[in-house]
Design an enzyme around this catalytic site. Structure first.
Site, short mmCIF file in Angstrom:
data_model
loop_
_atom_site.label_atom_id
_atom_site.label_comp_id
_atom_site.label_asym_id
_atom_site.label_seq_id
_atom_site.Cartn_x
_atom_site.Cartn_y
_atom_site.Cartn_z
N ASN A 1 -29.91 43.76 -25.82
CA ASN A 1 -28.54 43.41 -26.23
C ASN A 1 -28.66 42.30 -27.27
OD1 ASN A 1 -28.45 40.75 -24.87
ND2 ASN A 1 -28.58 41.99 -23.01
N VAL B 1 -33.97 49.09 -19.16
CA VAL B 1 -35.22 49.02 -19.92
C VAL B 1 -35.55 47.56 -20.27
CG1 VAL B 1 -36.29 49.63 -22.13
CG2 VAL B 1 -34.87 51.29 -20.95
N ASP B 2 -34.56 46.84 -20.72
CA ASP B 2 -34.72 45.45 -21.13
C ASP B 2 -35.30 44.61 -19.98
OD1 ASP B 2 -34.44 43.36 -22.90
OD2 ASP B 2 -32.26 43.15 -22.67
N GLY C 1 -27.68 54.23 -20.86
CA GLY C 1 -27.58 53.62 -19.53
C GLY C 1 -26.33 52.77 -19.45
N1 AR6 Z 1 -38.41 53.22 -18.74
C1 AR6 Z 1 -37.72 54.17 -19.40
N2 AR6 Z 1 -36.38 54.34 -19.29
C2 AR6 Z 1 -35.72 53.49 -18.47
C3 AR6 Z 1 -36.36 52.44 -17.77
C4 AR6 Z 1 -37.77 52.32 -17.92
N3 AR6 Z 1 -38.48 51.37 -17.28
N4 AR6 Z 1 -35.40 51.76 -17.05
C5 AR6 Z 1 -34.21 52.34 -17.31
N5 AR6 Z 1 -34.39 53.40 -18.16
P1 AR6 Z 1 -30.30 50.88 -20.41
P2 AR6 Z 1 -28.54 50.75 -22.78
C6 AR6 Z 1 -33.40 54.33 -18.75
O1 AR6 Z 1 -29.16 50.49 -19.55
O2 AR6 Z 1 -27.65 51.83 -22.29
C7 AR6 Z 1 -29.43 46.09 -20.53
O3 AR6 Z 1 -28.91 45.25 -19.55
C8 AR6 Z 1 -32.03 54.37 -18.15
O4 AR6 Z 1 -32.02 55.20 -16.98
O5 AR6 Z 1 -31.62 50.22 -20.20
O6 AR6 Z 1 -28.93 50.72 -24.24
C9 AR6 Z 1 -29.57 45.41 -21.88
O7 AR6 Z 1 -29.85 44.04 -21.77
C10 AR6 Z 1 -31.20 54.98 -19.29
O8 AR6 Z 1 -31.35 56.40 -19.32
O9 AR6 Z 1 -29.96 50.66 -21.99
C11 AR6 Z 1 -28.25 45.68 -22.53
O10 AR6 Z 1 -27.28 44.72 -22.15
C12 AR6 Z 1 -31.87 54.41 -20.54
O11 AR6 Z 1 -33.14 53.93 -20.09
C13 AR6 Z 1 -27.86 47.04 -22.00
O12 AR6 Z 1 -28.49 47.16 -20.74
C14 AR6 Z 1 -31.12 53.29 -21.22
O13 AR6 Z 1 -30.46 52.46 -20.27
C15 AR6 Z 1 -28.36 48.15 -22.88
O14 AR6 Z 1 -27.84 49.37 -22.42
#
Ligand code: AR6
Length: 173
Positions: A23, A32-33, A122
């Site tokens: 973010n 992921v973050d 996500g």
């Molecule tokens: N490896 C691969 N994919 C993953 C992992 C992992 N370890 N963990 C989750 N995913 P998101 P966004 C998937 O929410 O929508 C954070 O709080 C997850 O299931 O990580 O861009 C940041 O700080 C989903 O399909 O990213 C931002 O505030 C995908 O990764 C916000 O969330 C993306 O989910 C970013 O949201």
């Protein structure tokens, strides 16, 4: 370019660079973050803080990308990008920009293998199919020296959506 979609954890990828779905604060979060900062350790957060102090006092804008070390991850670099929420008007262009800018940063670093998560699919609320289409089409069309783009998807539905998008893009090598 070889493009693949695999099910797995982005923090375990042995590639030159992994992309973080961050973010604007660059200070971590969930998904992921959270996983990247947890597994990569303090070095990543320290560099993110330094970037905020130097170049991104107002935060990293949506659609842009910036690199740090990968700390204790197997990769060499983390490329942080900020995806758009699903409600944004120009959301497809902003999401495409995340992938293009991440590849541009990878080229600057000399990274030739890059692992991407499903940016914005996500917390940021994008349906998997749309997120996958924009991601794969953009990476496929990019002018880059990156030779391997590996989409790493945590959930089976998201994995299937990316596999379908890769299949539609045609043979990749
Ligand atoms: N490896 C691969 N994919 C993953 C992992 C992992 N370890 N963990 C989750 N995913 P998101 P966004 C998937 O929410 O929508 C954070 O709080 C997850 O299931 O990580 O861009 C940041 O700080 C989903 O399909 O990213 C931002 O505030 C995908 O990764 C916000 O969330 C993306 O989910 C970013 O949201």
């Amino acid at each position: 370019m070889k493009i693949t979609a695999v099910r797995g954890d982005i923090t375990e990828q042995h590639v030159d660079a992994v992309v973080n779905a961050a973010n604007s604060s660059l200070l971590g979060g969930g998904g992921v973050d959270g996983a990247i900062h947890r597994r990569g350790g303090k070095a990543i957060l320290d560099e993110c803080r330094a970037l905020r102090d130097s170049r991104y006092g107002r935060g990293l804008p949506i659609g842009q990308a910036v690199a740090t070390t990968a700390g204790e991850l197997p990769a060499r670099w983390v490329i942080h990008t900020v995806g758009p929420g699903y409600g944004a008007d120009d959301r497809a262009e902003l999401l495409a920009s995340c992938y293009r800018e991440s590849l541009r940063v990878a080229d600057e670093l000399g990274a030739t293998s890059v692992a991407f998560p499903a940016v914005s699919a996500g917390s940021f609320g994008w349906p998997a199919g749309e997120a996958a289409r924009v991601a794969v089409e953009t990476v496929w069309a990019a002018d880059t020296k990156v030779a391997e783009a590996r989409f790493v998807l945590f959930d089976e539905t998201v994995h299937q959506a990316f596999q379908e998008a890769v299949r539609k893009a045609g043979p990749t090598d």
